[in-house]
Design a protein around this motif. Structure first.
Motif, PDB file in Angstrom:
ATOM      1  N   VAL A   2       0.850  -1.191   0.000  1.00  0.00           N
ATOM      2  CA  VAL A   2       0.000   0.000   0.000  1.00  0.00           C
ATOM      3  C   VAL A   2       0.885   1.241   0.000  1.00  0.00           C
ATOM      4  CG1 VAL A   2      -1.715   1.288   1.287  1.00  0.00           C
ATOM      5  CG2 VAL A   2      -1.831  -1.206   1.214  1.00  0.00           C
ATOM      6  N   GLN A   3       0.518   2.183  -0.826  1.00  0.00           N
ATOM      7  CA  GLN A   3       1.238   3.449  -0.867  1.00  0.00           C
ATOM      8  C   GLN A   3       0.274   4.609  -0.751  1.00  0.00           C
ATOM      9  OE1 GLN A   3       3.655   3.385  -4.524  1.00  0.00           O
ATOM     10  NE2 GLN A   3       5.443   3.467  -3.186  1.00  0.00           N
ATOM     11  N   TYR A  34     -11.244   2.361   4.868  1.00  0.00           N
ATOM     12  CA  TYR A  34     -10.335   3.092   5.748  1.00  0.00           C
ATOM     13  C   TYR A  34     -10.807   4.518   5.974  1.00  0.00           C
ATOM     14  CZ  TYR A  34      -6.954  -0.653   5.247  1.00  0.00           C
ATOM     15  OH  TYR A  34      -6.336  -1.869   5.289  1.00  0.00           O
ATOM     16  N   ALA A  35     -10.657   4.960   7.212  1.00  0.00           N
ATOM     17  CA  ALA A  35     -10.779   6.379   7.511  1.00  0.00           C
ATOM     18  C   ALA A  35      -9.442   7.028   7.161  1.00  0.00           C
ATOM     19  CB  ALA A  35     -11.091   6.587   8.983  1.00  0.00           C
ATOM     20  N   MET A  36      -9.505   8.218   6.615  1.00  0.00           N
ATOM     21  CA  MET A  36      -8.304   8.878   6.103  1.00  0.00           C
ATOM     22  C   MET A  36      -8.118  10.208   6.810  1.00  0.00           C
ATOM     23  SD  MET A  36      -7.302   6.754   3.659  1.00  0.00           S
ATOM     24  CE  MET A  36      -6.225   7.690   2.569  1.00  0.00           C
ATOM     25  N   PRO A  37      -7.138  10.304   7.685  1.00  0.00           N
ATOM     26  CA  PRO A  37      -6.852  11.562   8.350  1.00  0.00           C
ATOM     27  C   PRO A  37      -5.661  12.287   7.720  1.00  0.00           C
ATOM     28  CG  PRO A  37      -5.837   9.804   9.572  1.00  0.00           C
ATOM     29  CD  PRO A  37      -6.479   9.176   8.351  1.00  0.00           C
ATOM     30  N   TRP A  38      -5.554  13.555   8.022  1.00  0.00           N
ATOM     31  CA  TRP A  38      -4.362  14.343   7.740  1.00  0.00           C
ATOM     32  C   TRP A  38      -3.738  14.722   9.079  1.00  0.00           C
ATOM     33  CZ3 TRP A  38      -1.980  15.447   3.196  1.00  0.00           C
ATOM     34  CH2 TRP A  38      -2.697  15.275   2.000  1.00  0.00           C
ATOM     35  N   GLY A 104     -13.216   2.512  12.607  1.00  0.00           N
ATOM     36  CA  GLY A 104     -13.403   2.229  14.020  1.00  0.00           C
ATOM     37  C   GLY A 104     -12.273   2.750  14.880  1.00  0.00           C
ATOM     38  N   THR A 105     -11.162   3.154  14.277  1.00  0.00           N
ATOM     39  CA  THR A 105     -10.066   3.755  15.037  1.00  0.00           C
ATOM     40  C   THR A 105     -10.563   5.058  15.658  1.00  0.00           C
ATOM     41  OG1 THR A 105      -8.447   2.827  13.516  1.00  0.00           O
ATOM     42  CG2 THR A 105      -7.709   4.616  14.933  1.00  0.00           C
ATOM     43  N   LYS A 106     -10.182   5.283  16.902  1.00  0.00           N
ATOM     44  CA  LYS A 106     -10.658   6.469  17.593  1.00  0.00           C
ATOM     45  C   LYS A 106     -10.180   7.737  16.900  1.00  0.00           C
ATOM     46  CE  LYS A 106     -11.153   4.578  22.252  1.00  0.00           C
ATOM     47  NZ  LYS A 106     -10.717   4.683  23.673  1.00  0.00           N
ATOM     48  N   LEU A 107     -11.043   8.721  16.921  1.00  0.00           N
ATOM     49  CA  LEU A 107     -10.708  10.018  16.357  1.00  0.00           C
ATOM     50  C   LEU A 107      -9.523  10.592  17.119  1.00  0.00           C
ATOM     51  CD1 LEU A 107     -11.847  11.909  14.184  1.00  0.00           C
ATOM     52  CD2 LEU A 107     -13.220  12.991  15.962  1.00  0.00           C
ATOM     53  N   ASP A 113      -2.591   2.627  10.024  1.00  0.00           N
ATOM     54  CA  ASP A 113      -2.129   1.434   9.323  1.00  0.00           C
ATOM     55  C   ASP A 113      -1.106   1.784   8.242  1.00  0.00           C
ATOM     56  OD1 ASP A 113      -5.130   0.861  10.254  1.00  0.00           O
ATOM     57  OD2 ASP A 113      -4.043  -1.042  10.112  1.00  0.00           O
ATOM     58  N   TYR A 114      -1.296   2.947   7.634  1.00  0.00           N
ATOM     59  CA  TYR A 114      -0.382   3.368   6.572  1.00  0.00           C
ATOM     60  C   TYR A 114      -0.160   4.875   6.666  1.00  0.00           C
ATOM     61  CZ  TYR A 114      -1.956  -1.125   4.765  1.00  0.00           C
ATOM     62  OH  TYR A 114      -2.282  -2.453   4.637  1.00  0.00           O
ATOM     63  N   TRP A 115       1.083   5.267   6.410  1.00  0.00           N
ATOM     64  CA  TRP A 115       1.449   6.690   6.373  1.00  0.00           C
ATOM     65  C   TRP A 115       1.920   7.063   4.977  1.00  0.00           C
ATOM     66  CZ3 TRP A 115       0.628  10.110  10.152  1.00  0.00           C
ATOM     67  CH2 TRP A 115       0.561   9.679  11.479  1.00  0.00           C
ATOM     68  N   GLY A 116       1.640   8.303   4.601  1.00  0.00           N
ATOM     69  CA  GLY A 116       2.282   8.857   3.434  1.00  0.00           C
ATOM     70  C   GLY A 116       3.653   9.386   3.806  1.00  0.00           C
ATOM     71  N   GLN A 117       4.399   9.813   2.807  1.00  0.00           N
ATOM     72  CA  GLN A 117       5.777  10.267   3.056  1.00  0.00           C
ATOM     73  C   GLN A 117       5.825  11.727   3.488  1.00  0.00           C
ATOM     74  OE1 GLN A 117       4.429  10.350   0.120  1.00  0.00           O
ATOM     75  NE2 GLN A 117       5.113  12.257  -0.819  1.00  0.00           N
TER      76      GLN A 117
END
Length: 125
Positions: A2-3, A34-38, A104-107, A113-117
């Motif tokens: 995953v990227q 997936y929930a997608m945060p910044w 389901g991951t807490k806010l 699970d994955y990070w961008g660069q």
């Protein structure tokens, strides 16, 4: 594999706008699951949660520090998330990273699970 690949950072002046993108790819990655945060992190400071959008792009949550200035959105067809940043301030200067979290991951959680660069945003006075 995953990227998550961010783009759109740069050097701007205070009051300007930028739009960051986060493109997700991977044979085993189902974007809508997936929930997608910044997040962002300035030198010498802790990593800050900004906004997060739910899988499928239905619901968005914002940290108070960016509410009203930043807007998160998602294009599920492109597996891409966006962060529109308006009225930028010098204190917004940081490395901005997108991430993917199991639904389901807490806010506000930094467990991802994955990070961008990361992409650098620098706001000058």
């Amino acid at each position: 594999q995953v990227q998550l690949v961010e783009s759109g950072g740069g050097l701007v002046q205070a009051g300007d706008s930028l739009r960051l993108s986060c493109a997700a790819s991977g044979r085993t990655f189902t974007y809508s699951n997936y929930a997608m945060p910044w997040f962002r992190q300035a030198p010498g400071k802790e990593r800050d949660f900004l906004p997060r959008i739910s899988g499928g792009g239905v619901t968005a949550y914002y940290a108070d520090r960016v509410k009203g200035r930043f807007t998160i959105s998602s294009d599920n067809a492109k597996n891409t998330m966006y962060l529109q940043m308006n009225s930028l301030k010098p204190e917004d200067t940081a490395a901005y990273c997108c991430a993917a979290q199991q639904s389901g991951t807490k806010l506000y959680s930094l467990v991802v699970d994955y990070w961008g660069q990361g992409t650098q945003v620098t706001v000058s006075t």
